[in-house]
Write an enzyme that holds these catalytic residues in place. Structure first.
Site, PDB file in Angstrom:
ATOM      1  N   GLN A   1      50.436  18.487  55.412  1.00  0.00           N
ATOM      2  CA  GLN A   1      51.245  19.065  56.483  1.00  0.00           C
ATOM      3  C   GLN A   1      52.613  19.480  55.958  1.00  0.00           C
ATOM      4  O   GLN A   1      53.105  20.572  56.262  1.00  0.00           O
ATOM      5  CB  GLN A   1      51.440  18.046  57.620  1.00  0.00           C
ATOM      6  CG  GLN A   1      50.264  17.910  58.549  1.00  0.00           C
ATOM      7  CD  GLN A   1      50.247  19.030  59.568  1.00  0.00           C
ATOM      8  OE1 GLN A   1      50.195  20.201  59.213  1.00  0.00           O
ATOM      9  NE2 GLN A   1      50.292  18.685  60.834  1.00  0.00           N
TER      10      GLN A   1
ATOM     11  N   GLU B   1      56.157  19.835  61.412  1.00  0.00           N
ATOM     12  CA  GLU B   1      57.045  20.996  61.376  1.00  0.00           C
ATOM     13  C   GLU B   1      58.269  20.827  60.493  1.00  0.00           C
ATOM     14  O   GLU B   1      58.826  21.812  60.013  1.00  0.00           O
ATOM     15  CB  GLU B   1      57.424  21.368  62.820  1.00  0.00           C
ATOM     16  CG  GLU B   1      56.163  21.710  63.574  1.00  0.00           C
ATOM     17  CD  GLU B   1      56.322  21.947  65.053  1.00  0.00           C
ATOM     18  OE1 GLU B   1      56.266  23.099  65.468  1.00  0.00           O
ATOM     19  OE2 GLU B   1      56.475  20.966  65.803  1.00  0.00           O
TER      20      GLU B   1
ATOM     21  N   GLY C   1      52.021  15.377  68.513  1.00  0.00           N
ATOM     22  CA  GLY C   1      50.646  15.067  68.884  1.00  0.00           C
ATOM     23  C   GLY C   1      50.181  13.734  68.321  1.00  0.00           C
ATOM     24  O   GLY C   1      49.741  12.848  69.060  1.00  0.00           O
TER      25      GLY C   1
ATOM     26  N   GLY D   1      43.622  21.124  62.985  1.00  0.00           N
ATOM     27  CA  GLY D   1      43.922  21.128  61.561  1.00  0.00           C
ATOM     28  C   GLY D   1      45.013  20.158  61.169  1.00  0.00           C
ATOM     29  O   GLY D   1      45.353  20.049  59.996  1.00  0.00           O
TER      30      GLY D   1
HETATM   31 MO1  MOS Z   1      54.124  23.650  67.814  1.00  0.00          MO
HETATM   32  S1  MOS Z   1      54.906  25.509  67.235  1.00  0.00           S
HETATM   33  O1  MOS Z   1      55.440  23.036  68.712  1.00  0.00           O
HETATM   34  O2  MOS Z   1      52.853  24.179  68.825  1.00  0.00           O
END
Ligand code: MOS
Length: 743
Positions: free
Chosen positions: A643, A710, A514, A472
């Site tokens: 995001q 994040e 990622g 996602g």
């Molecule tokens: Mo993310 S909570 O670092 O998979």
């Protein structure tokens, strides 16, 4: 710069997902498939004294029932290691059903395999279990006196304590001091797709697992270690993943349990966790308490910061989410001390959850900062500016890039911070207030080299591959853009393929790393492939580019041409047809810079929120949120915006809604369902303004990306809590801020 990067390409997997064509791990069609259902311990501590499976075994459609008595033993449980290494990354070092001991409620104690999931489910209810239960610890308050300071936390990656200077002395000498303790309810991830594994043995040493995971390679290595097989025996496929938020970052028991059951029944086995099982099978954000002590001068300049955390971990592992890392470097403070304290309890090992550590650690720091600003009598934003550090206060190294001041500035403009009415305000029954917070998130680098493969066919289309999974984040879309740009192709002619451990090994997509990690490998692979094709053209006597300096050749729309003479050139396809070349392929490898390369690595942002609190009922409504972030290069403005906005709303949920409630009498979660565990929904969502400021970062990776997954979470809850204080005059020391705290 090229057209694709920074654009707003729609998700390449979007159509398949909204039309129901995307194949999730519990949806793969396999001939002869049977279904496994887990039966879970109903006590939190003790052991099984008797387990009677006879009736379950006789039930219609049942092929086998496994318990600790007849399930194969695992070969070894690998050590805890965050899945950034592309290596084995078990969620905890305990593996169930190896003996009769119960360590936590929800621990798997039996697997029923039947021809349908309903029959397996029913047979599971026929298993009779007797326990000798022993007292359990499932709340911090039950065992504070047993707290210890771990040597290392977080899979060994971080020390249990750190300090600089003399914090006790500096606090004693401080002119102003804030000392506050914040408590956080446990949280669960609740992705829309519960975890699932489908295990298919093609031979005694050939296993394919379709798994819902953030890291196919991590699943491969973990299952290989557990089963005692070489990695070549195991292929992990992860076609589509329906969200994760960290619950699929570490590799839990179900893929290996599905594989063990499949091997023993000789049929492909599908094991899909139920919604309720998601609360005891994939980790959670641990119950925790954080004490912040800030010492400052009368002008607000921080001289000392002490940050102690106390949290509940499992009986096996020293896990704490790393809440102290970003607060330790958020502001200049010559004296610092950070200590993790752990209490062992009867739970599964806690795990990563979106903005793991920073979501809570920065909440504590940023609420304490608000209190400090109030004590000194200056604007909360001014306090942050006075304590801004343009170097990493821990190492003294300069930031690889920052942009924090620009984020404050832009957020202020968008929110109208300086013009806001800072006197108590009331509109009908609503008390209105505003709050702000800084956001910091570390730039996580993968441990191992990242690889990607790029292949160009003679029709001018390209396939680019890496083992990353798409849960996602938009990574497949962003990779398509990176490849299209480097190869000089329209995005329609590039296909990115991921989601398999057969593809080049990359880190599990964790820590907001990622897209940047895989993107760096894709960038290198596709750039090298383009250069290789240009070299072939200039070396070919029949090419219009023959003899040209390769550095003067550019590619656009699949056509190589001289930069200054666009009429001189030819397409990849023409060159490949003439030279009888079916395709060309390159494996690109990106080696992350060493952690100690002389820079502080963080992503920065600023959050502001306006709330309305019902004066009679205590209901908090968030009216507006503004988040401005400096995430470095943005590959796709649309997915990045999603995001960041999703992160901010996640922070809203953290502030006001999310809590898993432990019933200490049973040692069980009392609200283990989507109906009872509240998450932010559209009706909770205010007007959310997201913006970015540009920073160029030459240090972190070839694309200059710091990640957007994040940072949007960090500080959002603190901005809301500070706004609640502004509205009501009441400080909030416990999340979530439920209405009884405001009555
Ligand atoms: Mo993310 S909570 O670092 O998979």
């Amino acid at each position: 710069m090229s057209p694709a990067i920074g654009g707003t390409l729609n998700r390449v997997d979007g159509r398949a997902k909204v039309r129901g064509d995307a194949r999730y791990s519990a949806e793969v069609a396999v001939t002869g498939l049977v279904h496994a259902v887990l039966v879970n311990a109903t006590v939190a501590s003790g052991r099984i004294t008797a387990i009677d499976t006879a009736e379950a075994e006789r039930a219609d459609g049942v092929l086998a029932v496994f318990t600790h008595r007849n399930l194969s033993r695992v070969a070894s449980v690998p050590p805890l290691l965050p899945s950034l290494a592309g290596l084995a990354a078990p969620g905890q070092t305990f593996f169930p059903m190896q003996d009769e001991v119960i360590h936590y409620s929800g621990q798997p104690i039996a697997i029923v395999v039947a021809d349908t999931v309903e029959r397996a489910d029913h047979a599971g209810t026929l298993i009779r279990v007797e326990y000798a239960a022993t007292p359990s610890i499932t709340l911090l308050d039950q065992a504070r006196d047993q707290a210890y300071v771990p040597e290392r936390i977080f899979g060994g990656l971080l020390p249990g304590q750190a300090s600089r200077g003399d914090v006790a002395k500096a606090l004693a000498e401080a002119q102003v001091c804030v000392d506050a303790t914040y408590r956080f309810a446990p949280n669960h991830h609740n992705p829309i797709e519960p975890s699932a594994s489908t295990a298919v043995w093609e031979d005694v040493d050939r296993l394919t697992i379709y798994d819902s995971t953030q890291g196919p390679n991590a699943t491969q290595f973990t299952v290989a270690a557990l089963l005692g097989l070489p990695p070549i025996s195991i292929r992990v496929v992860s076609h589509a993943v329906g969200g994760s938020f960290g619950s699929k970052a570490m590799i839990w028991h179900h893929p290996a349990l599905a594989a063990l059951a499949a091997r023993q029944v000789g049929r492909p086995v599908q094991l899909a966790l139920t919604r309720e099982q998601m609360f005891t099978s994939c980790g959670h954000r641990e119950e925790q308490e954080q004490r912040i002590t800030i010492g400052a001068g009368a002008d607000g300049r921080i001289t000392a910061l002490r940050h102690h955390k106390l949290s509940l971990t499992s009986r096996f592992d020293d896990w704490a989410e790393p809440s102290l890392q970003s607060p330790a470097v958020a502001y200049t403070s010559p004296h610092y001390e950070g200590i993790y304290h752990l209490v062992r309890g009867n739970t599964i090992t806690p795990t990563f959850m979106r903005a793991p550590g920073e979501a809570t650690g920065m909440f504590a720091l940023e609420c304490a900062m608000d209190e400090l600003a109030e004590q000194i009598g200056i604007d909360p934003l001014e306090l942050r500016l006075r304590n801004y550090s343009d170097a990493d206060p821990e190492s003294g190294n300069p930031w690889s890039s920052s942009g924090l001041k620009e984020c404050y500035q832009r957020a202020s403009e968008l929110f109208g911070w300086r013009d806001r009415d800072s006197r108590p305000r009331r509109e009908d029954q609503w008390l209105i207030g505003s709050g702000m917070a800084s956001a910091l998130y570390p730039v996580t680098q993968p441990v191992n080299p990242q690889r990607a493969r790029a292949r160009l066919y003679n029709d001018g289309t390209a396939v680019v591959e890496a083992g990353v999974s798409e849960f996602g984040t938009g990574v497949f879309t962003a990779m398509t853009q990176v490849a299209a740009d480097a190869l000089g192709l329209p995005v329609e002619r590039v296909r990115f393929v991921g989601g398999s451990s057969d593809l080049p090994n990359v880190t599990a997509a964790v820590g907001s790393a990622g897209t940047s990690a895989v993107g760096s490998a894709v960038h290198l692979a596709t750039t090298q492939l383009r250069d290789e094709l240009i070299r072939r053209a200039v070396a070919d006597a029949h090419s219009p580019l023959h003899g040209a300096d390769p550095g003067t050749v550019v590619v656009q729309d699949g056509r190589m041409a001289l930069r200054d003479r666009p009429d001189v050139g030819e397409t990849y396809a023409d060159m490949m047809a003439r030279t009888l070349t079916p395709d060309a392929e390159v494996l690109g490898t990106w080696t992350p810079p060493p952690q100690d390369a002389g820079y502080g690595l963080h992503t920065f942002g600023a959050q502001m929120a306006e709330v309305a609190v019902d004066a009679d009922l205590g209901v908090v409504r968030v009216r507006r949120m503004v988040g401005v972030f400096a995430p470095g290069r943005v590959l796709n403005r649309k997915t990045a915006h999603s995001q960041l906005m999703g992160g901010m709303l996640w922070g809203l949920g953290q502030a006001l809604l999310e809590a898993t409630r432990m019933d200490p009498r049973s040692g069980r979660w009392a609200n283990a369902s989507l109906g009872d565990y509240l998450v932010a929904v559209n009706a909770d969502a205010p007007d959310v303004v997201v913006d970015t400021v540009e920073v160029h970062d030459e240090v972190v990776n070839p694309l200059g990306m710091k990640g957007v997954g994040e940072i949007g979470v960090v500080g959002a809850a603190a901005a809301i809590a500070n706004a609640v204080h502004d509205a009501t005059g009441r400080r909030q020391y416990e999340l979530p801020i439920t209405l009884e705290k405001l009555l």
